[in-house]
Design a protein around this motif. Structure first.
Motif, PDB file in Angstrom:
ATOM      1  N   ARG A 150       0.799  -1.229   0.000  1.00  0.00           N
ATOM      2  CA  ARG A 150       0.000   0.000   0.000  1.00  0.00           C
ATOM      3  C   ARG A 150       0.829   1.276   0.000  1.00  0.00           C
ATOM      4  O   ARG A 150       0.280   2.378   0.000  1.00  0.00           O
ATOM      5  CB  ARG A 150      -0.989  -0.056   1.168  1.00  0.00           C
ATOM      6  CG  ARG A 150      -1.950  -1.257   0.979  1.00  0.00           C
ATOM      7  CD  ARG A 150      -2.817  -1.510   2.175  1.00  0.00           C
ATOM      8  NE  ARG A 150      -3.854  -0.509   2.316  1.00  0.00           N
ATOM      9  CZ  ARG A 150      -4.677  -0.451   3.362  1.00  0.00           C
ATOM     10  NH1 ARG A 150      -4.563  -1.358   4.340  1.00  0.00           N
ATOM     11  NH2 ARG A 150      -5.593   0.475   3.431  1.00  0.00           N
ATOM     12  N   CYS A 151       2.136   1.145  -0.005  1.00  0.00           N
ATOM     13  CA  CYS A 151       3.041   2.278  -0.266  1.00  0.00           C
ATOM     14  C   CYS A 151       3.729   1.939  -1.584  1.00  0.00           C
ATOM     15  O   CYS A 151       4.342   0.881  -1.689  1.00  0.00           O
ATOM     16  CB  CYS A 151       4.061   2.407   0.868  1.00  0.00           C
ATOM     17  SG  CYS A 151       5.551   3.330   0.415  1.00  0.00           S
ATOM     18  N   PRO A 152       3.611   2.801  -2.585  1.00  0.00           N
ATOM     19  CA  PRO A 152       4.191   2.471  -3.892  1.00  0.00           C
ATOM     20  C   PRO A 152       5.687   2.175  -3.826  1.00  0.00           C
ATOM     21  O   PRO A 152       6.208   1.459  -4.670  1.00  0.00           O
ATOM     22  CB  PRO A 152       3.922   3.730  -4.718  1.00  0.00           C
ATOM     23  CG  PRO A 152       2.756   4.379  -4.062  1.00  0.00           C
ATOM     24  CD  PRO A 152       2.877   4.072  -2.593  1.00  0.00           C
ATOM     25  N   LYS A 153       6.365   2.723  -2.806  1.00  0.00           N
ATOM     26  CA  LYS A 153       7.805   2.471  -2.688  1.00  0.00           C
ATOM     27  C   LYS A 153       8.099   1.305  -1.738  1.00  0.00           C
ATOM     28  O   LYS A 153       9.259   1.021  -1.463  1.00  0.00           O
ATOM     29  CB  LYS A 153       8.509   3.735  -2.187  1.00  0.00           C
ATOM     30  CG  LYS A 153       8.396   4.927  -3.138  1.00  0.00           C
ATOM     31  CD  LYS A 153       9.089   6.172  -2.585  1.00  0.00           C
ATOM     32  CE  LYS A 153       8.809   7.384  -3.466  1.00  0.00           C
ATOM     33  NZ  LYS A 153       9.283   8.642  -2.842  1.00  0.00           N
ATOM     34  N   LEU A 155       8.036   1.050   1.426  1.00  0.00           N
ATOM     35  CA  LEU A 155       8.974   1.453   2.479  1.00  0.00           C
ATOM     36  C   LEU A 155       8.643   0.769   3.797  1.00  0.00           C
ATOM     37  O   LEU A 155       7.477   0.605   4.136  1.00  0.00           O
ATOM     38  CB  LEU A 155       8.934   2.974   2.656  1.00  0.00           C
ATOM     39  CG  LEU A 155       9.293   3.778   1.406  1.00  0.00           C
ATOM     40  CD1 LEU A 155       9.204   5.277   1.691  1.00  0.00           C
ATOM     41  CD2 LEU A 155      10.681   3.419   0.902  1.00  0.00           C
ATOM     42  N   PRO A 159       7.561   6.805   6.458  1.00  0.00           N
ATOM     43  CA  PRO A 159       7.159   7.488   5.228  1.00  0.00           C
ATOM     44  C   PRO A 159       8.317   8.193   4.511  1.00  0.00           C
ATOM     45  O   PRO A 159       9.305   8.556   5.130  1.00  0.00           O
ATOM     46  CB  PRO A 159       6.157   8.532   5.727  1.00  0.00           C
ATOM     47  CG  PRO A 159       6.556   8.786   7.146  1.00  0.00           C
ATOM     48  CD  PRO A 159       7.051   7.471   7.666  1.00  0.00           C
ATOM     49  N   CYS A 160       8.150   8.409   3.214  1.00  0.00           N
ATOM     50  CA  CYS A 160       9.128   9.177   2.452  1.00  0.00           C
ATOM     51  C   CYS A 160       8.858  10.665   2.641  1.00  0.00           C
ATOM     52  O   CYS A 160       7.873  11.065   3.260  1.00  0.00           O
ATOM     53  CB  CYS A 160       9.080   8.802   0.966  1.00  0.00           C
ATOM     54  SG  CYS A 160       7.668   9.451   0.053  1.00  0.00           S
ATOM     55  N   GLY A 162       7.838  12.697   0.613  1.00  0.00           N
ATOM     56  CA  GLY A 162       6.780  13.222  -0.243  1.00  0.00           C
ATOM     57  C   GLY A 162       5.397  13.064   0.370  1.00  0.00           C
ATOM     58  O   GLY A 162       4.393  13.378  -0.260  1.00  0.00           O
ATOM     59  N   ALA A 163       5.368  12.591   1.620  1.00  0.00           N
ATOM     60  CA  ALA A 163       4.082  12.371   2.289  1.00  0.00           C
ATOM     61  C   ALA A 163       3.590  13.702   2.874  1.00  0.00           C
ATOM     62  O   ALA A 163       3.953  14.076   3.968  1.00  0.00           O
ATOM     63  CB  ALA A 163       4.247  11.336   3.393  1.00  0.00           C
ATOM     64  N   LYS A 167      -1.473  12.758   2.144  1.00  0.00           N
ATOM     65  CA  LYS A 167      -1.627  12.186   0.803  1.00  0.00           C
ATOM     66  C   LYS A 167      -0.332  11.559   0.309  1.00  0.00           C
ATOM     67  O   LYS A 167       0.756  11.961   0.699  1.00  0.00           O
ATOM     68  CB  LYS A 167      -2.048  13.282  -0.178  1.00  0.00           C
ATOM     69  CG  LYS A 167      -3.364  13.918   0.187  1.00  0.00           C
ATOM     70  CD  LYS A 167      -3.762  14.908  -0.897  1.00  0.00           C
ATOM     71  CE  LYS A 167      -4.818  15.865  -0.401  1.00  0.00           C
ATOM     72  NZ  LYS A 167      -4.285  17.223  -0.263  1.00  0.00           N
ATOM     73  N   CYS A 168      -0.485  10.607  -0.605  1.00  0.00           N
ATOM     74  CA  CYS A 168       0.691   9.948  -1.165  1.00  0.00           C
ATOM     75  C   CYS A 168       1.268  10.780  -2.300  1.00  0.00           C
ATOM     76  O   CYS A 168       0.543  11.254  -3.171  1.00  0.00           O
ATOM     77  CB  CYS A 168       0.319   8.561  -1.676  1.00  0.00           C
ATOM     78  SG  CYS A 168       1.677   7.752  -2.534  1.00  0.00           S
ATOM     79  N   GLU A 169       2.573  10.909  -2.276  1.00  0.00           N
ATOM     80  CA  GLU A 169       3.292  11.655  -3.315  1.00  0.00           C
ATOM     81  C   GLU A 169       3.009  11.099  -4.713  1.00  0.00           C
ATOM     82  O   GLU A 169       2.915  11.836  -5.689  1.00  0.00           O
ATOM     83  CB  GLU A 169       4.800  11.553  -3.017  1.00  0.00           C
ATOM     84  CG  GLU A 169       5.713  11.728  -4.209  1.00  0.00           C
ATOM     85  CD  GLU A 169       7.158  11.344  -3.919  1.00  0.00           C
ATOM     86  OE1 GLU A 169       7.817  12.099  -3.211  1.00  0.00           O
ATOM     87  OE2 GLU A 169       7.618  10.301  -4.419  1.00  0.00           O
ATOM     88  N   VAL A 170       2.860   9.797  -4.783  1.00  0.00           N
ATOM     89  CA  VAL A 170       2.734   9.139  -6.077  1.00  0.00           C
ATOM     90  C   VAL A 170       1.338   9.350  -6.678  1.00  0.00           C
ATOM     91  O   VAL A 170       1.179   9.506  -7.879  1.00  0.00           O
ATOM     92  CB  VAL A 170       3.042   7.632  -5.929  1.00  0.00           C
ATOM     93  CG1 VAL A 170       2.853   6.898  -7.245  1.00  0.00           C
ATOM     94  CG2 VAL A 170       4.465   7.439  -5.403  1.00  0.00           C
ATOM     95  N   ILE A 177      -0.028   5.640   3.235  1.00  0.00           N
ATOM     96  CA  ILE A 177      -0.407   4.555   4.138  1.00  0.00           C
ATOM     97  C   ILE A 177       0.219   4.730   5.519  1.00  0.00           C
ATOM     98  O   ILE A 177      -0.312   4.245   6.524  1.00  0.00           O
ATOM     99  CB  ILE A 177      -0.062   3.183   3.514  1.00  0.00           C
ATOM    100  CG1 ILE A 177      -0.895   2.080   4.152  1.00  0.00           C
ATOM    101  CG2 ILE A 177       1.410   2.857   3.631  1.00  0.00           C
ATOM    102  CD1 ILE A 177      -2.374   2.217   3.934  1.00  0.00           C
TER     103      ILE A 177
HETATM  104  S1  SF4 Z   1       3.812   9.250   0.334  1.00  0.00           S
HETATM  105 FE1  SF4 Z   1       3.312   7.398  -0.863  1.00  0.00          FE
HETATM  106  S2  SF4 Z   1       5.344   6.654  -1.507  1.00  0.00           S
HETATM  107 FE2  SF4 Z   1       5.707   8.072   0.191  1.00  0.00          FE
HETATM  108  S3  SF4 Z   1       5.699   6.810   2.033  1.00  0.00           S
HETATM  109 FE3  SF4 Z   1       3.603   7.532   1.764  1.00  0.00          FE
HETATM  110  S4  SF4 Z   1       2.594   5.906   0.628  1.00  0.00           S
HETATM  111 FE4  SF4 Z   1       4.807   5.572   0.392  1.00  0.00          FE
END
Ligand code: SF4
Ligand code: SF4
Lengths: 218, 295
Positions: A150-153, A155, A159-160, A162-163, A167-170, A177
């Motif tokens: 549920r995290c595109p990366k 991880l 979180p990265c 970009g969170a 909201k998710c960066e992607v 998530i």
């Molecule tokens: S922002 Fe998206 S890619 Fe970054 S940690 Fe959250 S779910 Fe993963």
């Protein structure tokens, strides 16, 4: 459950070029649940194909196409019947079910769906991917919510950068998530587990094709 | 003094970002940063930033080194699995590239080749662990390596990302794993800069605060859309009123840089546009400013 999506009718038509007698298989287990390949969709497809001049020899939607092999009756009979009376089988079962049908008949088996993911049904309206079958489940460490699928990366250490704003960066239409994981683990009092560095994931466990061998009972 | 010596000796640090060319014309990139030679302490060489193909950051780092600049080789987890990451870092060490900045990386679909396969075999914390493992003379699997590996390891932090507690814990994990310096996303508020500075310093790493001069109101609004809390209203208002928004955006960032020079340890310019102005500002900081003893 395995979530599938019906292919566009035009694509199915194209694949059927040169055939006339068609047998349609749906699957009530996955495809049926997500309303993209159960009995109803199989019947609808049959109607549309009839309009285009095809002869629909039969339409069946077993309780689980991927377990057909274990059902000696009536599953096997069904396959024999389909093989005998039609030139081609269209299967709306997931990739596994469709391949299993193909293994058991000597006529072409085409798919009418694309298998999307292992997911959960939400509000009877949509499906979300929840698991990518990574072979090394870690959700006991993350509040029962999977950051691999549920995290595109994928991880595992948090979180990265970009969170932003939940909201998710992607894809800002989905939540990051890690916000859900943080909320849940806070609620159940296990958040501090996330202070510990996560081990490297063993991706050899997701090298396909994988098998599960059932141990004989002693 | 080199970047890593300054880091160890508590000197004030100035870094800037440089992107490898889209193509092979590295000479014009070097040419564009010449006015900053011996002024900027080290240049971060980006790794296919925003998932758009550029020349290899390792190659560009080496070219910088050969041209008399101190590079910070950036490497992300987006395009390489752990085998490639170890190999790349060993290559960097052999080429004499000492400074590395390790990060997760932007996602593939945000770039201009969205059909590429994303890798993300390991994450930024684990990449730091991997680099430290190499420094200890071993590969990840424990096998001994020949020759020495010595890095000055850096990582990144976005003070505006969330959930806050997890971002801070992840930052702590990075420092615990071995990050010696932390470069941040651009900050437009002195109070935020100070908070972030203190947070990173308390964890035991050297904070290098990101600064990105905005060139126009459009750029500021775009950044606000991406990251609402990072751009304060007063910057937007100032840009609206300004006769020369680019100059206003520059002066705004320079004001923050002044403040950081007073309380902080380093600044990181994320856009090398006004090279001669930046060179002049660095000269001022080093020679005539009240903080010149920190350089
Ligand atoms: S922002 Fe998206 S890619 Fe970054 S940690 Fe959250 S779910 Fe993963
Ligand atoms: S950790 Fe792996 S097995 Fe567990 S839910 Fe996530 S993808 Fe599925």
């Amino acid at each position: 459950m395995v979530v599938v999506k019906l292919k566009p009718f035009e694509e199915i038509l194209k694949a059927l070029e040169g055939f006339k007698k068609v047998f349609i298989f749906g699957c009530e287990l996955g495809s049926g649940r997500c309303k993209n390949g159960g009995l109803r969709e199989a019947v609808e497809l049959g109607e549309k194909l009839k309009e285009k001049g095809f002869e629909i020899v039969g339409i069946k939607s077993p309780g689980g196409t991927c377990i057909l092999e274990r059902i000696s009756f009536p599953g096997r009979e069904l396959l024999k019947e389909a093989e005998k009376n039609s030139e081609v089988i269209i299967s709306l079962a997931c990739g596994a079910g469709t391949q299993l049908i193909a293994e058991n008949v000597d006529i072409p088996v085409l798919t009418g769906v694309t298998t999307l993911f292992i997911g959960a049904e939400r509000e009877g309206k949509y499906f979300n991917e929840y698991c990518i079958a990574c072979g090394d489940c870690i959700i006991s460490e993350t509040g029962g919510i999977c950051p691999i699928a549920r995290c595109p990366k994928s991880l595992t250490n948090g979180p990265c950068g970009g969170a932003i704003d939940g909201k998710c960066e992607v894809d800002p239409s989905i939540p990051c998530i890690w916000y859900l994981i943080a909320d849940r683990m806070e609620k159940i009092g296990t958040l501090r587990k996330l202070k510990i560095r996560a081990p490297f994931k063993d991706y050899s466990k997701s090298v396909y094709p994988r098998s599960l061998i059932l141990e004989e009972e002693a | 003094m080199t970047f890593s010596e300054k880091l160890k000796n508590g000197k004030f640090i100035i870094t800037a970002e440089v992107a490898p060319p889209r193509g092979t014309d590295w000479k014009s990139v070097i040419e564009s940063i010449k006015p900053l030679k011996e002024k900027v302490d080290a240049f971060n060489v980006t790794d296919n930033q925003r998932s758009m193909v550029r020349m290899s950051s390792l190659a560009m780092s080496k070219l910088l080194l050969d041209s008399g600049f101190d590079p910070i080789f950036q490497i992300t987890c987006r395009d390489r699995n752990r085998i490639a990451l170890q190999s790349e870092l060993l290559g960097a060490a052999a080429l004499g590239i000492r400074n590395i900045c390790l990060m997760t990386g932007d996602f593939t679909t945000l770039g201009d080749q969205p059909d590429a396969k994303p890798v993300f075999d390991i994450d930024s914390v684990q990449l730091i662990e991997l680099a430290k493992k190499l420094e200890s003379g071993k590969l990840l699997n424990g096998k001994e390596i020949k020759g020495s590996v010595e890095f000055t390891v850096g990582a990144v932090y976005n003070p505006f990302a969330g959930p806050k507690i997890l971002q801070e814990w992840k930052l702590r994990k990075k420092v615990e794993a071995g990050a010696e310096f932390i470069q941040t996303q651009p900050v437009y508020d002195i109070r935020v800069a100070e908070e972030v500075n203190d947070l990173i310093e308390a964890l035991g790493a050297v904070p290098i605060i990101g600064l990105l001069p905005v060139k126009s109101l459009k750029m500021a609004n775009f950044m606000k859309k991406l990251n609402p809390t990072s751009v304060p209203d007063k910057l937007i208002e100032g840009l609206e009123k300004a006769n020369d928004p680019a100059q206003y955006g520059w002066d705004y960032v320079i004001d923050i840089a002044h403040a950081i020079a007073e309380f902080g340890r380093g600044i990181h310019f994320m856009l090398v546009g006004k090279t001669s102005e930046l060179a002049a500002f660095i000269d001022y900081l080093r020679n005539d400013s009240p903080y010149n003893h920190k350089f």
